[in-house]
Scaffold this active site. Sequence first.
Site, PDB file in Angstrom:
ATOM      1  N   LYS A 181       0.718  -1.194  -0.265  1.00 14.80           N
ATOM      2  CA  LYS A 181      -0.352   0.304   0.028  1.00 14.80           C
ATOM      3  C   LYS A 181       0.926   1.245   0.207  1.00 14.80           C
ATOM      4  O   LYS A 181       0.508   2.058  -0.514  1.00 14.80           O
ATOM      5  CB  LYS A 181      -1.557  -0.065   1.540  1.00 14.80           C
ATOM      6  CG  LYS A 181      -2.199   0.631   0.715  1.00 14.80           C
ATOM      7  CD  LYS A 181      -2.749   0.566   2.393  1.00 14.80           C
ATOM      8  CE  LYS A 181      -3.566  -0.646   2.473  1.00 14.80           C
ATOM      9  NZ  LYS A 181      -4.621  -1.092   3.541  1.00 14.80           N
TER      10      LYS A 181
ATOM     11  N   ARG B  96      -2.702   3.158   8.420  1.00 15.82           N
ATOM     12  CA  ARG B  96      -3.673   2.258   7.637  1.00 15.82           C
ATOM     13  C   ARG B  96      -2.649   1.388   8.036  1.00 15.82           C
ATOM     14  O   ARG B  96      -1.316   1.856   7.140  1.00 15.82           O
ATOM     15  CB  ARG B  96      -3.709   1.982   6.048  1.00 15.82           C
ATOM     16  CG  ARG B  96      -4.903   3.397   6.282  1.00 15.82           C
ATOM     17  CD  ARG B  96      -4.569   4.178   4.130  1.00 15.82           C
ATOM     18  NE  ARG B  96      -5.905   3.229   3.781  1.00 15.82           N
ATOM     19  CZ  ARG B  96      -5.081   3.432   2.758  1.00 15.82           C
ATOM     20  NH1 ARG B  96      -4.885   4.676   1.679  1.00 15.82           N
ATOM     21  NH2 ARG B  96      -6.005   2.842   1.492  1.00 15.82           N
TER      22      ARG B  96
ATOM     23  N   GLY C 224      -5.849 -10.427   9.183  1.00 16.39           N
ATOM     24  CA  GLY C 224      -5.388 -11.053  10.350  1.00 16.39           C
ATOM     25  C   GLY C 224      -4.332  -8.607  10.527  1.00 16.39           C
ATOM     26  O   GLY C 224      -4.453  -8.862  11.664  1.00 16.39           O
TER      27      GLY C 224
ATOM     28  N   MET D  69      -4.012  -5.272  11.183  1.00 17.13           N
ATOM     29  CA  MET D  69      -5.215  -4.243  11.387  1.00 17.13           C
ATOM     30  C   MET D  69      -6.009  -3.653  10.823  1.00 17.13           C
ATOM     31  O   MET D  69      -5.324  -3.195   9.685  1.00 17.13           O
ATOM     32  CB  MET D  69      -4.493  -3.510  12.633  1.00 17.13           C
ATOM     33  CG  MET D  69      -5.471  -2.475  13.381  1.00 17.13           C
ATOM     34  SD  MET D  69      -4.484  -1.058  14.230  1.00 17.13           S
ATOM     35  CE  MET D  69      -4.925   0.408  12.920  1.00 17.13           C
TER      36      MET D  69
ATOM     37  N   ARG E 260      -3.423  -0.921  -6.860  1.00 18.14           N
ATOM     38  CA  ARG E 260      -2.237  -2.855  -6.738  1.00 18.14           C
ATOM     39  C   ARG E 260      -3.457  -3.218  -7.667  1.00 18.14           C
ATOM     40  O   ARG E 260      -4.098  -2.916  -8.459  1.00 18.14           O
ATOM     41  CB  ARG E 260      -3.190  -3.396  -5.461  1.00 18.14           C
ATOM     42  CG  ARG E 260      -4.327  -3.766  -5.069  1.00 18.14           C
ATOM     43  CD  ARG E 260      -4.468  -4.349  -3.446  1.00 18.14           C
ATOM     44  NE  ARG E 260      -5.976  -4.070  -3.215  1.00 18.14           N
ATOM     45  CZ  ARG E 260      -6.454  -4.737  -1.883  1.00 18.14           C
ATOM     46  NH1 ARG E 260      -5.640  -4.846  -1.159  1.00 18.14           N
ATOM     47  NH2 ARG E 260      -7.573  -4.412  -2.192  1.00 18.14           N
TER      48      ARG E 260
ATOM     49  N   HIS F 170      -5.215 -43.728  -2.964  1.00 17.59           N
ATOM     50  CA  HIS F 170      -4.908 -45.038  -4.079  1.00 17.59           C
ATOM     51  C   HIS F 170      -5.813 -44.246  -4.553  1.00 17.59           C
ATOM     52  O   HIS F 170      -5.817 -43.639  -6.037  1.00 17.59           O
ATOM     53  CB  HIS F 170      -5.444 -46.051  -4.141  1.00 17.59           C
ATOM     54  CG  HIS F 170      -5.344 -45.960  -5.024  1.00 17.59           C
ATOM     55  ND1 HIS F 170      -6.418 -46.817  -6.140  1.00 17.59           N
ATOM     56  CD2 HIS F 170      -4.573 -47.429  -6.096  1.00 17.59           C
ATOM     57  CE1 HIS F 170      -6.100 -47.756  -7.737  1.00 17.59           C
ATOM     58  NE2 HIS F 170      -4.783 -48.104  -7.394  1.00 17.59           N
TER      59      HIS F 170
ATOM     60  N   SER G 174      14.294 -41.980 -19.146  1.00 24.35           N
ATOM     61  CA  SER G 174      13.435 -41.405 -18.335  1.00 24.35           C
ATOM     62  C   SER G 174      13.137 -41.831 -16.631  1.00 24.35           C
ATOM     63  O   SER G 174      12.705 -42.604 -16.171  1.00 24.35           O
ATOM     64  CB  SER G 174      11.641 -42.187 -18.642  1.00 24.35           C
ATOM     65  OG  SER G 174      10.481 -41.303 -17.989  1.00 24.35           O
TER      66      SER G 174
ATOM     67  N   CYS H 216       8.870 -38.997 -16.155  1.00 29.67           N
ATOM     68  CA  CYS H 216       7.235 -39.177 -16.072  1.00 29.67           C
ATOM     69  C   CYS H 216       6.685 -39.236 -14.462  1.00 29.67           C
ATOM     70  O   CYS H 216       7.582 -39.154 -13.728  1.00 29.67           O
ATOM     71  CB  CYS H 216       6.917 -40.878 -17.034  1.00 29.67           C
ATOM     72  SG  CYS H 216       8.243 -41.413 -16.230  1.00 29.67           S
TER      73      CYS H 216
ATOM     74  N   TYR I 134      12.558 -33.770 -21.672  1.00 26.38           N
ATOM     75  CA  TYR I 134      11.279 -33.299 -21.378  1.00 26.38           C
ATOM     76  C   TYR I 134      10.846 -33.932 -20.941  1.00 26.38           C
ATOM     77  O   TYR I 134      10.955 -34.153 -19.667  1.00 26.38           O
ATOM     78  CB  TYR I 134      10.797 -34.684 -23.360  1.00 26.38           C
ATOM     79  CG  TYR I 134      10.286 -35.940 -22.992  1.00 26.38           C
ATOM     80  CD1 TYR I 134       9.849 -36.271 -21.601  1.00 26.38           C
ATOM     81  CD2 TYR I 134      11.775 -36.885 -23.377  1.00 26.38           C
ATOM     82  CE1 TYR I 134       9.478 -38.330 -21.773  1.00 26.38           C
ATOM     83  CE2 TYR I 134      11.879 -37.774 -22.882  1.00 26.38           C
ATOM     84  CZ  TYR I 134      10.667 -38.846 -22.505  1.00 26.38           C
ATOM     85  OH  TYR I 134      10.945 -40.019 -21.868  1.00 26.38           O
TER      86      TYR I 134
HETATM   87  P1  ADP Z   1      -7.567  -2.205   3.421  1.00 28.68           P
HETATM   88  O1  ADP Z   1      -6.588  -3.010   3.497  1.00 28.68           O
HETATM   89  O2  ADP Z   1      -8.591  -3.216   4.134  1.00 28.68           O
HETATM   90  O3  ADP Z   1      -8.627  -1.795   2.046  1.00 28.68           O
HETATM   91  P2  ADP Z   1      -7.745   0.546   2.999  1.00 28.68           P
HETATM   92  O4  ADP Z   1      -6.265   1.398   4.386  1.00 28.68           O
HETATM   93  O5  ADP Z   1      -7.695   0.346   2.331  1.00 28.68           O
HETATM   94  O6  ADP Z   1      -7.466  -0.720   4.289  1.00 28.68           O
HETATM   95  O7  ADP Z   1      -8.334   1.495   4.040  1.00 28.68           O
HETATM   96  C1  ADP Z   1      -9.993   1.273   4.005  1.00 28.68           C
HETATM   97  C2  ADP Z   1     -10.547   2.330   3.308  1.00 28.68           C
HETATM   98  O8  ADP Z   1     -10.348   3.632   4.403  1.00 28.68           O
HETATM   99  C3  ADP Z   1     -10.748   3.165   2.272  1.00 28.68           C
HETATM  100  O9  ADP Z   1     -10.718   2.540   0.621  1.00 28.68           O
HETATM  101  C4  ADP Z   1     -10.607   3.695   1.734  1.00 28.68           C
HETATM  102  O10 ADP Z   1     -12.149   4.270   1.642  1.00 28.68           O
HETATM  103  C5  ADP Z   1     -10.962   4.608   3.226  1.00 28.68           C
HETATM  104  N1  ADP Z   1      -9.976   5.083   3.914  1.00 28.68           N
HETATM  105  C6  ADP Z   1      -8.393   5.544   4.252  1.00 28.68           C
HETATM  106  N2  ADP Z   1      -7.839   6.227   4.148  1.00 28.68           N
HETATM  107  C7  ADP Z   1      -8.261   7.123   4.050  1.00 28.68           C
HETATM  108  C8  ADP Z   1      -8.005   8.832   4.224  1.00 28.68           C
HETATM  109  N3  ADP Z   1      -6.547   8.643   4.340  1.00 28.68           N
HETATM  110  N4  ADP Z   1      -9.378   9.590   3.614  1.00 28.68           N
HETATM  111  C9  ADP Z   1     -10.387   9.440   3.711  1.00 28.68           C
HETATM  112  N5  ADP Z   1     -10.739   7.701   3.710  1.00 28.68           N
HETATM  113  C10 ADP Z   1      -9.252   6.792   3.528  1.00 28.68           C
HETATM  114 MG    MG Z   2      -7.904  -1.067   0.912  1.00 28.37          MG
END
Ligand code: ADP
Ligand code: MG
Length: 891
Positions: free
Chosen positions: A26, A96, A105, A107, A352, A468, A777, A844, A864
Amino acid sequence: MTKWVYSFGGGTADGKADLRNLLGGKGANLAEMSALGLPVPPGFTITTEVCTYFNQHGHSYPDSLADELAQALAKVEAEVGALFGDAKNPLLVSVRSGARVSMPGMMDTVLNLGLNDVTVEGLASRSGDPRFAYDSYRRFIQMYSNVVLGVDHHNFEEILELEKEEKGVSLDTELNAEDWQRIIVQYKERVEEEHGKAFPQDPKEQLWGAIEAVFGSWMNQRAITYRRLHGVPEDWGTAVNVQAMVFGNMGDDCATGVAFTRDPSTGRNYFYGEYLVNAQGEDVVAGIRTPQSLTKAAREESGGDLPSMEEVMPEVFGQLLAVRERLERHYRDMQDIEFTVQSGKLYMLQTRSGKRTTPAALKIAVDMVADGLITREEAVQRIDPLQLDQLLHPTLDPNAERVIVARGLPASPGAASGIIVFSADEAEKRAQAGEAVILCRVETSPEDIHGMHAAKGILTTRGGMTSHAAVVARGMGRACVAGAGELRVDYRNGTIRVRDIELKAGDTITIDGSSGEIYRGAVQTIQPELSGDFATLMTWADGIRTLKVRTNAETPTDCRTAISFGAEGIGLCRTEHMFFDTTRIVAVREMILAEHTEGRRKALAKLLPMQRQDFVEIFKIMRGLPVTIRLLDPPLHEFLPREETEFSEVAEAAGVSVELLRDRVIKLAEMNPMLGHRGCRLAITYPEIYEMQARAIFEAAVAVQKESGEAPLVEVMIPLVSMEAELARLTALVRDVAEAVFKETGERLEYLVGTMIELPRACLLADRIAKDAEFFSFGTNDLTQTTFGLSRDDAGNFLPAYEARGILEQDPFVSLDQDGVGQLVAMAAERGRRTRENIKLGICGEHGGDPASVRFCHGVGLDYVSCSPFRVPIARLAAAQAALQKAERDV
Ligand code: ADP
Ligand code: MG
Ligand code: MG
């Protein structure tokens, strides 16, 4: 000095996409987009190295982190024109998480951080929208308390529901500023009750709390389990992204949305996504409100009545379209994006590479080559060979109705419908009569092979993924659901019971070997074919690879399937499968039960025309392509009945007494059949068996040559050789038979005699063995068993534990053990070539269809690989990728 914090925003960035390991996916892409000049809210990324430091130093930070963070935050403040924690004009941020690979898993994101009882007033007056400010604050309390402080969601939902009830409204949007203020008071009280401490009011404390929670989440149980299952190393760590908030919930000229730059299920070059007006964050995916289409076309197609973004905010939509173009051209791949619109202005929050189905992956790769975005080589490298498996088996029609009865293990992919039969013979009989059958057994054994072959699918109630049934079904490309323990098979009454359902022999069922599901009745299926984008990509792969791909096949159907999937010959034609056929097993047993050579020869004479006919058919189908035929391999007792109940019938058919039969069964029983009287050892003691087989092969080859004018490319393979003298003797035998046939018929043809290398001793002495072998083979299934000293049939009891404890990275029967078995293969290849420069080398066995093993074979310079028909395209693609990777390394 290590740099711990990377800023982005305002058209520049410290980082870039390449720094994924340090910044997480990200963060790296936020930096990249920012540097591209796309509208990204400014922010900074705290590196994955801080995560590692944090978890290795008792949850403390590197000394300079606090300073670096303060500087980065100041930059964001300057860029936005607001101050973090300021009462009048507060900067709000999101926190994020983001690892190298997206990982459950981790946060969850916290939005609107920086709000407190004071700053919320500032936000209200500056935005002129108190409702928006209080709504944002309560969202923040809810999210922060949940993901950082661990206060359960239901606490907040409860309070919200009560408030709405009291007011007599059903939607959040119907609550006004005062309502939210009341709710905020209750939220804070509840947090204090649940958490034992008041909700943090200091924005700095909030920020560090969230950062610590992200780093801590790297070590939570869910993340640890995920990493173990997916082989993600612990020291990768996660990054933390802190980013200025933009608001999609500030009114009707605001919105938030997600999109794919192309349709991820079909690959169609068409902008595909959803958005919500006046919403924030994950509202779009939360399912509380119905999201709207991005484009007018998509809205019309789906018959939706809510207007599309294209219609509601044409200008911003235009900007988004331009961003889509830009991102695709820049990343040269389909992107999955997240965006927010604040007061008519577009902001990009994430990009991504988008996940996609296999058909979409193929279409996108082929289309991008046509558009000049990527080269053919890149297209070939974009597809995961294993992903192709989905396209190579019949699948259930997604629109077909179905009634599920039970579930077992998805042991061999593909879907098949047919009538229930309980024995291999019955399966064969019904199949010959043109019926589709599903062979249902408690478990299967080698005696059932002919029935498994005749069946469309196999269902067992016992045994796992390496039972089997599972192994054989995968090799044959038959659908198989194994170990469906809920089912009770009653052979005597011809029924299958599960709960209150009873299915009888002759009832139709459908099994889906890809999901393990079992359905009542026939469910419509869709046949696989190699066409369109799939075929195009395979042609490109063929142009790149140097390794040939053959197939393991012995029936006309399998040979044809393999050819349609691009096989360039047969690498393993097992003759014993032909012996199990109901019409032949009697003669085979007669041969085994004969007391003297004389009797054996008589029985073998009955088999000769049948074997010859098999080979005639195969040579005709495989015209112009090499066919490696392995002479008889399994121990003879596999052809005799096991159950006392079958003895009288078998004895009568073979014209011997029950006593004699029982006596032979006992005599032939072995303590350790895998290492017993089998392979070439059979022909050392009973040469007439191989004589008959060789005769059948050469008579067939000559006949086909006469008829078609084209010589079949015959390769006769002697199995289980460990001593050069074994091979010398048997090669001579085969050559003598060939000469005799040529003399009798007045026709000749070129052919090869070689051996299967499947014992460590043969690898060690490969230079000597190559004196008589024109090809090797590698029988990597048995070579794996004998190198590890590990019986595949018994490995199910402990191999899973080895994998779980990390002693073995993966099942060596699935992916070649390159460290051990691979060394033997490489050594034997090298020694073989030393004696015979142009010796033909191949493998094989199931490894031939495993991409990592194919790469290995390319690396050691084999000619092969040979795999089951349904894996041929996988091997073709894997071979091309191996060639490209090698080329890259050589440069
Ligand atoms: P995930 O990895 O679960 O997608 P994100 O970090 O992308 O989590 O956050 C989920 C959503 O939160 C984003 O798709 C966006 O809509 C919102 N978000 C995250 N950061 C911001 C920000 N700086 N301003 C506005 N919305 C945000
Ligand atoms: Mg996201
Ligand atoms: Mg999430």
